[in-house]
Design a protein around this motif. Sequence first.
Motif, PDB file in Angstrom:
ATOM      1  N   ASP A   1       0.851  -1.187   0.000  1.00  9.41           N
ATOM      2  CA  ASP A   1       0.000   0.000   0.000  1.00  9.41           C
ATOM      3  C   ASP A   1       0.893   1.246   0.000  1.00  9.41           C
ATOM      4  N   LEU A   2       0.680   2.106  -0.964  1.00 12.61           N
ATOM      5  CA  LEU A   2       1.497   3.298  -1.158  1.00 12.61           C
ATOM      6  C   LEU A   2       1.388   4.270   0.006  1.00 12.61           C
ATOM      7  N   LEU A   3       0.180   4.456   0.531  1.00 14.39           N
ATOM      8  CA  LEU A   3      -0.015   5.382   1.645  1.00 14.39           C
ATOM      9  C   LEU A   3       0.775   4.933   2.877  1.00 14.39           C
ATOM     10  N   ALA A   4       0.715   3.657   3.189  1.00 10.98           N
ATOM     11  CA  ALA A   4       1.447   3.125   4.347  1.00 10.98           C
ATOM     12  C   ALA A   4       2.950   3.317   4.163  1.00 10.98           C
ATOM     13  N   ALA A   5       3.441   3.100   2.945  1.00 12.96           N
ATOM     14  CA  ALA A   5       4.867   3.268   2.659  1.00 12.96           C
ATOM     15  C   ALA A   5       5.294   4.722   2.838  1.00 12.96           C
ATOM     16  N   ARG A   6       4.442   5.644   2.395  1.00 11.48           N
ATOM     17  CA  ARG A   6       4.754   7.074   2.556  1.00 11.48           C
ATOM     18  C   ARG A   6       4.788   7.480   4.026  1.00 11.48           C
ATOM     19  N   ILE A   7       3.822   6.986   4.782  1.00  8.07           N
ATOM     20  CA  ILE A   7       3.775   7.315   6.211  1.00  8.07           C
ATOM     21  C   ILE A   7       5.000   6.754   6.922  1.00  8.07           C
ATOM     22  N   THR A   8       5.362   5.520   6.616  1.00  4.76           N
ATOM     23  CA  THR A   8       6.548   4.892   7.218  1.00  4.76           C
ATOM     24  C   THR A   8       7.805   5.685   6.875  1.00  4.76           C
ATOM     25  N   ALA A   9       7.923   6.083   5.611  1.00  2.00           N
ATOM     26  CA  ALA A   9       9.095   6.863   5.178  1.00  2.00           C
ATOM     27  C   ALA A   9       9.151   8.211   5.889  1.00  2.00           C
ATOM     28  N   LYS A  10       8.003   8.851   6.057  1.00  2.00           N
ATOM     29  CA  LYS A  10       7.945  10.155   6.734  1.00  2.00           C
ATOM     30  C   LYS A  10       8.387  10.016   8.188  1.00  2.00           C
ATOM     31  N   HIS A  11       7.904   8.979   8.885  1.00  2.00           N
ATOM     32  CA  HIS A  11       8.294   8.779  10.280  1.00  2.00           C
ATOM     33  C   HIS A  11       9.787   8.493  10.408  1.00  2.00           C
ATOM     34  N   LYS A  12      10.320   7.745   9.482  1.00  2.00           N
ATOM     35  CA  LYS A  12      11.762   7.466   9.506  1.00  2.00           C
ATOM     36  C   LYS A  12      12.557   8.746   9.265  1.00  2.00           C
ATOM     37  N   ALA A  13      12.109   9.567   8.315  1.00  2.00           N
ATOM     38  CA  ALA A  13      12.799  10.828   8.017  1.00  2.00           C
ATOM     39  C   ALA A  13      12.762  11.769   9.223  1.00  2.00           C
ATOM     40  N   LEU A  14      11.617  11.837   9.892  1.00  2.00           N
ATOM     41  CA  LEU A  14      11.510  12.667  11.102  1.00  2.00           C
ATOM     42  C   LEU A  14      12.469  12.168  12.178  1.00  2.00           C
ATOM     43  N   ALA A  15      12.549  10.846  12.339  1.00  2.00           N
ATOM     44  CA  ALA A  15      13.426  10.263  13.356  1.00  2.00           C
ATOM     45  C   ALA A  15      14.890  10.561  13.061  1.00  2.00           C
ATOM     46  N   VAL A  16      15.293  10.386  11.826  1.00  2.00           N
ATOM     47  CA  VAL A  16      16.685  10.637  11.434  1.00  2.00           C
ATOM     48  C   VAL A  16      17.043  12.108  11.665  1.00  2.00           C
ATOM     49  N   ALA A  17      16.083  12.990  11.428  1.00  2.00           N
ATOM     50  CA  ALA A  17      16.310  14.425  11.637  1.00  2.00           C
ATOM     51  C   ALA A  17      16.174  14.823  13.114  1.00  2.00           C
ATOM     52  N   GLY A  18      15.760  13.875  13.967  1.00  2.00           N
ATOM     53  CA  GLY A  18      15.611  14.172  15.390  1.00  2.00           C
ATOM     54  C   GLY A  18      14.402  15.033  15.708  1.00  2.00           C
TER      55      GLY A  18
END
Length: 179
Positions: A1-18
């Motif tokens: 599911d594309l939406l789930a993948a986008r949400i997962t990627a966004k959360h990972k990006a936020l985490a990496v950026a602190g």
Amino acid sequence: DLLAARITAKHKALAVAGKPHGGMRAFGYKAGQLEIEPKEAAVVKQMFDQFLKNTSLSQLVRWMNGKKIPTARGTNHWSRKTVSAILMNPRYAGYRSHHGVLTKAVWPAIVDEATWKKVRDILSDPNRRTGVYAKNKYLLTGIVFCGNCGHRMTNMTRGKALGSSISYACRNDPSLVMR
């Protein structure tokens, strides 16, 4: 599911950026999660300091409830689970956690990293005993279920006037007063 993948990627990006991921305001921080709320931050520091001076989670809960310190949700009811969650949370040492990986956060720390690690190590020690547990005094405790609703039955001792007999009652029975 594309939406789930986008949400997962966004959360990972936020985490990496602190950066914070949203959600409810953390106790000790203002709305937005980036600025310290001074009165609450002082309480957080006291929680860490007192815990390291061998104050138990239960004692911290009693102290905070006694002082009527409001939680982040605005209630005056603290629990051991809530206090433990604060003490274990890397946020208070200025870190963002994502799937167990810590990243330096963009928000300021309330306690230093060494203090947080000491508290975390104590709370996560598998040999830590948090209370004295009595062995089951009643043979059927934990294995008898109500025939009407399926909830666990609990032991119930009748008073001396009724012969001090032991019986079992459903926890959902409105006539049962748990004390």
